[in-house]
Design a protein around this motif. Structure first.
Motif, PDB file in Angstrom:
ATOM      1  N   PRO A  97      59.398  48.966  55.888  1.00  0.00           N
ATOM      2  CA  PRO A  97      59.334  48.506  54.498  1.00  0.00           C
ATOM      3  C   PRO A  97      58.463  47.262  54.364  1.00  0.00           C
ATOM      4  O   PRO A  97      58.411  46.429  55.258  1.00  0.00           O
ATOM      5  N   ALA A  98      57.758  47.170  53.240  1.00  0.00           N
ATOM      6  CA  ALA A  98      56.958  45.978  52.949  1.00  0.00           C
ATOM      7  C   ALA A  98      57.835  45.003  52.168  1.00  0.00           C
ATOM      8  O   ALA A  98      58.241  45.281  51.056  1.00  0.00           O
ATOM      9  N   ASN A  99      58.143  43.880  52.782  1.00  0.00           N
ATOM     10  CA  ASN A  99      59.019  42.883  52.170  1.00  0.00           C
ATOM     11  C   ASN A  99      58.283  41.562  51.959  1.00  0.00           C
ATOM     12  O   ASN A  99      57.331  41.258  52.669  1.00  0.00           O
ATOM     13  N   ASN A 100      58.781  40.773  51.010  1.00  0.00           N
ATOM     14  CA  ASN A 100      58.304  39.401  50.787  1.00  0.00           C
ATOM     15  C   ASN A 100      56.785  39.314  50.640  1.00  0.00           C
ATOM     16  O   ASN A 100      56.143  38.459  51.250  1.00  0.00           O
ATOM     17  N   LEU A 101      56.206  40.201  49.843  1.00  0.00           N
ATOM     18  CA  LEU A 101      54.760  40.230  49.670  1.00  0.00           C
ATOM     19  C   LEU A 101      54.261  39.044  48.859  1.00  0.00           C
ATOM     20  O   LEU A 101      54.879  38.636  47.882  1.00  0.00           O
ATOM     21  N   ARG A 102      53.137  38.520  49.302  1.00  0.00           N
ATOM     22  CA  ARG A 102      52.465  37.427  48.588  1.00  0.00           C
ATOM     23  C   ARG A 102      50.978  37.725  48.624  1.00  0.00           C
ATOM     24  O   ARG A 102      50.421  38.007  49.677  1.00  0.00           O
ATOM     25  N   SER A 103      50.342  37.699  47.468  1.00  0.00           N
ATOM     26  CA  SER A 103      48.923  38.008  47.375  1.00  0.00           C
ATOM     27  C   SER A 103      48.157  36.815  46.843  1.00  0.00           C
ATOM     28  O   SER A 103      48.603  36.137  45.915  1.00  0.00           O
ATOM     29  N   ARG A 104      46.993  36.558  47.458  1.00  0.00           N
ATOM     30  CA  ARG A 104      46.095  35.511  46.985  1.00  0.00           C
ATOM     31  C   ARG A 104      44.711  36.140  46.832  1.00  0.00           C
ATOM     32  O   ARG A 104      44.222  36.796  47.753  1.00  0.00           O
ATOM     33  N   THR A 105      44.092  35.968  45.675  1.00  0.00           N
ATOM     34  CA  THR A 105      42.791  36.565  45.397  1.00  0.00           C
ATOM     35  C   THR A 105      41.726  35.485  45.393  1.00  0.00           C
ATOM     36  O   THR A 105      41.924  34.396  44.856  1.00  0.00           O
ATOM     37  N   TYR A 106      40.571  35.812  45.987  1.00  0.00           N
ATOM     38  CA  TYR A 106      39.452  34.887  46.078  1.00  0.00           C
ATOM     39  C   TYR A 106      38.215  35.533  45.462  1.00  0.00           C
ATOM     40  O   TYR A 106      37.865  36.668  45.809  1.00  0.00           O
ATOM     41  N   ASN A 107      37.542  34.805  44.567  1.00  0.00           N
ATOM     42  CA  ASN A 107      36.313  35.267  43.918  1.00  0.00           C
ATOM     43  C   ASN A 107      36.464  36.636  43.270  1.00  0.00           C
ATOM     44  O   ASN A 107      35.494  37.370  43.146  1.00  0.00           O
ATOM     45  N   SER A 108      37.643  37.021  42.908  1.00  0.00           N
ATOM     46  CA  SER A 108      37.985  38.275  42.230  1.00  0.00           C
ATOM     47  C   SER A 108      37.605  39.544  42.985  1.00  0.00           C
ATOM     48  O   SER A 108      37.730  40.632  42.454  1.00  0.00           O
ATOM     49  N   ASP A 109      37.144  39.416  44.250  1.00  0.00           N
ATOM     50  CA  ASP A 109      36.811  40.635  44.994  1.00  0.00           C
ATOM     51  C   ASP A 109      37.358  40.662  46.428  1.00  0.00           C
ATOM     52  O   ASP A 109      37.071  41.575  47.187  1.00  0.00           O
TER      53      ASP A 109
END
Length: 146
Positions: free
Chosen positions: A86-98
């Protein structure tokens, strides 16, 4: 009666709005990470191919590196069997929109070449914008504690 109907309709609307935002879309970075882990669990090489770049690479928690084709062959051939991931505790950070970096953790259980494993791992998925959507370019697992 009107108050009850109003309360019920408000509760239902709020519940639906929360339910719609609870699961990330598969075309967003966190949704891709979730879809990737689900494809690992179901041993679905075609699903992995659909959400990864042509030059995709994965680094396992024991340091082994594989490309998309080798991962798909390992899953479909029974070389790698995943019972749960299972994918748990996901955190996403985006840079330069791509470019996006998604981190999370998982309780991996399965077997690799017949050797069972049941381990906690953390992972990093590197996602890139391709056209109007996203794909996973690489995944790295770290940890491996029992």
């Amino acid at each position: 009666m009107k108050k009850t109907l109003f309360l019920l309709s408000t509760l239902l609307t709020t519940t639906l709005a929360v339910a719609q935002t609870a699961a990330p879309a598969a075309n967003e970075p966190t949704g891709l990470a979730t879809a990737f882990m689900k494809a690992m669990e179901t041993e679905d090489g075609a699903a992995i191919a659909a959400i990864t770049t042509d030059d995709f690479a994965i680094v396992s928690f024991d340091g082994q590196v594989a490309d998309r084709d080798l991962l798909g062959q390992g899953l479909s051939g029974g070389f790698l069997v995943i019972e749960t991931a299972p994918a748990n505790n996901l955190r996403s950070r985006t840079y330069n929109s791509d470019l996006a970096i998604v981190t999370g953790d998982s309780k991996f259980k399965g077997s690799l070449q017949g050797t069972n494993f049941n381990t906690n791992v953390v992972f990093t998925a590197t996602c890139v914008k391709t056209g109007s959507g996203w794909k996973i370019a690489s995944v790295q697992f770290s940890g491996g504690t029992q």
